[in-house]
Design a protein around this motif. Structure first.
Motif, PDB file in Angstrom:
ATOM      1  N   THR A  53      40.512 -16.355  47.237  1.00 20.03           N
ATOM      2  CA  THR A  53      41.227 -15.133  47.814  1.00 20.03           C
ATOM      3  C   THR A  53      40.883 -14.669  48.927  1.00 20.03           C
ATOM      4  O   THR A  53      39.867 -15.015  49.543  1.00 20.03           O
ATOM      5  CB  THR A  53      40.657 -13.850  46.669  1.00 20.03           C
ATOM      6  N   ASN A  54      41.599 -13.744  49.626  1.00 23.51           N
ATOM      7  CA  ASN A  54      41.570 -13.280  50.880  1.00 23.51           C
ATOM      8  C   ASN A  54      40.377 -12.447  51.026  1.00 23.51           C
ATOM      9  O   ASN A  54      40.361 -11.165  50.471  1.00 23.51           O
ATOM     10  CB  ASN A  54      42.666 -12.767  51.643  1.00 23.51           C
ATOM     11  N   PRO A  55      39.350 -12.506  51.646  1.00 23.96           N
ATOM     12  CA  PRO A  55      38.040 -11.721  51.632  1.00 23.96           C
ATOM     13  C   PRO A  55      38.239 -10.253  52.116  1.00 23.96           C
ATOM     14  O   PRO A  55      37.792  -9.580  52.038  1.00 23.96           O
ATOM     15  CB  PRO A  55      36.751 -12.531  52.359  1.00 23.96           C
ATOM     16  N   THR A  56      39.340 -10.241  52.969  1.00 20.61           N
ATOM     17  CA  THR A  56      39.444  -9.122  53.553  1.00 20.61           C
ATOM     18  C   THR A  56      40.455  -8.129  52.726  1.00 20.61           C
ATOM     19  O   THR A  56      40.596  -6.986  53.176  1.00 20.61           O
ATOM     20  CB  THR A  56      40.224  -9.343  55.119  1.00 20.61           C
ATOM     21  N   ALA A  57      41.021  -8.714  51.731  1.00 14.78           N
ATOM     22  CA  ALA A  57      41.836  -7.808  50.857  1.00 14.78           C
ATOM     23  C   ALA A  57      41.029  -7.356  49.848  1.00 14.78           C
ATOM     24  O   ALA A  57      40.203  -8.021  49.151  1.00 14.78           O
ATOM     25  CB  ALA A  57      42.809  -8.829  50.310  1.00 14.78           C
ATOM     26  N   HIS A  58      41.003  -5.994  49.461  1.00 16.61           N
ATOM     27  CA  HIS A  58      40.300  -5.377  48.536  1.00 16.61           C
ATOM     28  C   HIS A  58      41.322  -4.633  47.541  1.00 16.61           C
ATOM     29  O   HIS A  58      40.642  -3.500  46.819  1.00 16.61           O
ATOM     30  CB  HIS A  58      39.409  -4.403  49.117  1.00 16.61           C
ATOM     31  N   ARG A  59      42.481  -5.057  47.440  1.00 13.06           N
ATOM     32  CA  ARG A  59      43.323  -4.212  46.757  1.00 13.06           C
ATOM     33  C   ARG A  59      43.143  -4.546  45.088  1.00 13.06           C
ATOM     34  O   ARG A  59      42.774  -5.834  44.739  1.00 13.06           O
ATOM     35  CB  ARG A  59      44.889  -4.633  46.825  1.00 13.06           C
ATOM     36  N   GLU A  60      43.306  -3.693  44.191  1.00 15.89           N
ATOM     37  CA  GLU A  60      42.943  -4.071  42.974  1.00 15.89           C
ATOM     38  C   GLU A  60      44.278  -4.727  42.290  1.00 15.89           C
ATOM     39  O   GLU A  60      45.443  -4.452  42.722  1.00 15.89           O
ATOM     40  CB  GLU A  60      43.094  -2.533  42.209  1.00 15.89           C
ATOM     41  N   ALA A  61      44.031  -5.855  41.448  1.00 13.41           N
ATOM     42  CA  ALA A  61      45.209  -6.375  40.768  1.00 13.41           C
ATOM     43  C   ALA A  61      46.143  -5.767  39.828  1.00 13.41           C
ATOM     44  O   ALA A  61      45.559  -4.842  39.214  1.00 13.41           O
ATOM     45  CB  ALA A  61      44.538  -7.739  40.094  1.00 13.41           C
ATOM     46  N   LEU A  62      47.341  -6.028  39.933  1.00 13.01           N
ATOM     47  CA  LEU A  62      48.074  -5.175  39.110  1.00 13.01           C
ATOM     48  C   LEU A  62      48.139  -5.514  37.646  1.00 13.01           C
ATOM     49  O   LEU A  62      48.013  -4.484  36.569  1.00 13.01           O
ATOM     50  CB  LEU A  62      49.594  -5.300  39.599  1.00 13.01           C
ATOM     51  N   ASP A  63      47.836  -6.880  37.499  1.00  6.42           N
ATOM     52  CA  ASP A  63      47.430  -7.392  35.937  1.00  6.42           C
ATOM     53  C   ASP A  63      48.574  -6.624  35.071  1.00  6.42           C
ATOM     54  O   ASP A  63      48.179  -6.023  33.891  1.00  6.42           O
ATOM     55  CB  ASP A  63      46.063  -6.705  35.676  1.00  6.42           C
ATOM     56  N   LEU A  64      50.008  -6.955  35.360  1.00  5.20           N
ATOM     57  CA  LEU A  64      51.115  -6.656  34.437  1.00  5.20           C
ATOM     58  C   LEU A  64      50.895  -7.558  33.184  1.00  5.20           C
ATOM     59  O   LEU A  64      50.782  -8.925  33.164  1.00  5.20           O
ATOM     60  CB  LEU A  64      52.319  -6.821  35.290  1.00  5.20           C
ATOM     61  N   HIS A  79      47.175   0.222  35.962  1.00  6.37           N
ATOM     62  CA  HIS A  79      47.388   1.605  36.077  1.00  6.37           C
ATOM     63  C   HIS A  79      47.778   2.404  34.667  1.00  6.37           C
ATOM     64  O   HIS A  79      48.068   3.715  34.743  1.00  6.37           O
ATOM     65  CB  HIS A  79      48.713   1.776  37.087  1.00  6.37           C
ATOM     66  N   GLY A  80      47.810   1.728  33.868  1.00  2.59           N
ATOM     67  CA  GLY A  80      48.014   2.176  32.257  1.00  2.59           C
ATOM     68  C   GLY A  80      49.281   1.852  31.668  1.00  2.59           C
ATOM     69  O   GLY A  80      49.934   0.675  31.986  1.00  2.59           O
ATOM     70  N   VAL A  81      49.935   2.553  30.621  1.00  2.00           N
ATOM     71  CA  VAL A  81      51.150   2.230  30.071  1.00  2.00           C
ATOM     72  C   VAL A  81      52.093   2.008  30.794  1.00  2.00           C
ATOM     73  O   VAL A  81      52.644   2.937  31.820  1.00  2.00           O
ATOM     74  CB  VAL A  81      51.225   3.026  28.816  1.00  2.00           C
ATOM     75  N   LYS A 123      57.096  -2.470  44.379  1.00  4.11           N
ATOM     76  CA  LYS A 123      57.725  -3.306  45.161  1.00  4.11           C
ATOM     77  C   LYS A 123      56.881  -3.859  46.552  1.00  4.11           C
ATOM     78  O   LYS A 123      56.902  -4.974  47.003  1.00  4.11           O
ATOM     79  CB  LYS A 123      59.054  -2.779  45.979  1.00  4.11           C
ATOM     80  N   GLY A 124      56.093  -2.986  46.907  1.00  8.27           N
ATOM     81  CA  GLY A 124      55.366  -2.988  48.170  1.00  8.27           C
ATOM     82  C   GLY A 124      53.958  -3.924  47.941  1.00  8.27           C
ATOM     83  O   GLY A 124      53.491  -4.020  46.951  1.00  8.27           O
ATOM     84  N   GLU A 125      53.774  -4.477  48.960  1.00  7.70           N
ATOM     85  CA  GLU A 125      52.742  -5.569  49.165  1.00  7.70           C
ATOM     86  C   GLU A 125      51.122  -4.807  48.614  1.00  7.70           C
ATOM     87  O   GLU A 125      50.302  -5.546  48.285  1.00  7.70           O
ATOM     88  CB  GLU A 125      52.403  -6.453  50.295  1.00  7.70           C
ATOM     89  N   GLU A 126      51.255  -3.611  48.876  1.00  2.00           N
ATOM     90  CA  GLU A 126      49.905  -2.761  48.590  1.00  2.00           C
ATOM     91  C   GLU A 126      49.373  -2.922  47.280  1.00  2.00           C
ATOM     92  O   GLU A 126      48.375  -2.610  46.818  1.00  2.00           O
ATOM     93  CB  GLU A 126      49.961  -1.345  49.348  1.00  2.00           C
ATOM     94  N   HIS A 127      50.346  -3.310  46.249  1.00  2.00           N
ATOM     95  CA  HIS A 127      50.048  -3.340  44.946  1.00  2.00           C
ATOM     96  C   HIS A 127      49.348  -4.603  44.606  1.00  2.00           C
ATOM     97  O   HIS A 127      49.197  -4.852  43.449  1.00  2.00           O
ATOM     98  CB  HIS A 127      51.198  -2.896  44.246  1.00  2.00           C
ATOM     99  N   TYR A 128      49.205  -5.592  45.577  1.00  2.00           N
ATOM    100  CA  TYR A 128      49.100  -7.001  44.867  1.00  2.00           C
ATOM    101  C   TYR A 128      47.908  -7.588  45.807  1.00  2.00           C
ATOM    102  O   TYR A 128      47.762  -7.349  47.056  1.00  2.00           O
ATOM    103  CB  TYR A 128      50.066  -7.845  45.064  1.00  2.00           C
TER     104      TYR A 128
END
Length: 216
Positions: A53-64, A79-81, A123-128
């Motif tokens: 993984t990219n060490p500079t990225a600290h985004r939480e995985a969406l885990d759909l 994020h929940g249901v 849609k945005g890349e900030e979610h991944y």
């Protein structure tokens, strides 16, 4: 008085009508033949990591995650249901089967809701954490579900719905366009293109499926 025919003598068979018939049938069979094109669905098994993984990225995985039972489907993420807004998740179900049957209308509703998550809500890349995560989903089928139902679900969550309206699909690609195809020149499986259209970008929704069998 007519001389009786010798049993050992036989007339020569006239095969010309049969040969004419065969010559007429061959072009007809070639025109009407449907050649089989083999495709595969990209399915992964659960594992602790999918690679570096990219060490500079600290985004939480969406885990759909899509849970599949004999009563219907339940959809969730980090994020929940993730049920449709108008749906009350009774008994942890977002999409309920009618009479226990997996009908086309139920799969259509599921497909369109997943498209709204894919193309609008997330849609945005900030979610991944990684770009490929946008195309990723985990499918958890209940044990002893019919194999046909699992495959139909995989088909429903893979391709962008061609009749989507909010938002409309980027381009029209033939049904099943997101299935991997074998390239005899390179010997690899790839999405490639159809009619000059890049299939991966214009037809594929959740084509990276982690199949967690028996983990409901």
């Amino acid at each position: 008085m007519q001389k009786p025919r010798d049993a050992s003598q036989s007339e020569e068979l006239n095969l010309l009508p049969i040969l004419n018939l065969i010559c007429l049938l061959i072009p007809f069979l070639l025109i009407t033949a449907q050649f089989v094109k083999i495709g595969v669905i990209l399915v992964e098994t659960p594992r602790t990591t999918r690679g570096p993984t990219n060490p500079t990225a600290h985004r939480e995985a969406l885990d759909l995650t899509l849970v599949m039972t004999r009563q219907g489907y339940f959809l969730s993420s980090s994020h929940g249901v993730e049920c449709p807004a108008e749906t009350i998740a009774e008994d942890r179900l977002c999409f309920r089967r009618k009479g226990g049957a997996l009908d086309d209308e139920l799969l259509r509703s599921l497909k369109h809701h997943l498209w709204s998550l894919f193309a609008r809500k997330y849609k945005g890349e900030e979610h991944y954490a990684m770009p490929a995560d946008r195309h990723s989903i985990t499918l958890i089928p209940e044990p002893d579900l019919p194999y046909e139902d699992i495959v139909r679900t995989l088909d429903a969550i893979r391709d962008i719905p061609s009749d989507a309206k909010d938002p409309p699909p980027p381009l029209h690609v033939p049904a099943g366009g997101c299935a991997l195809e074998h390239d005899p020149k390179t010997g690899e499986w790839t999405h490639g293109s159809k009619r000059g259209i890049n299939v991966l970008d214009s037809a594929c929704m959740y084509h990276r499926v982690t199949l967690a069998l028996g983990a409901t």
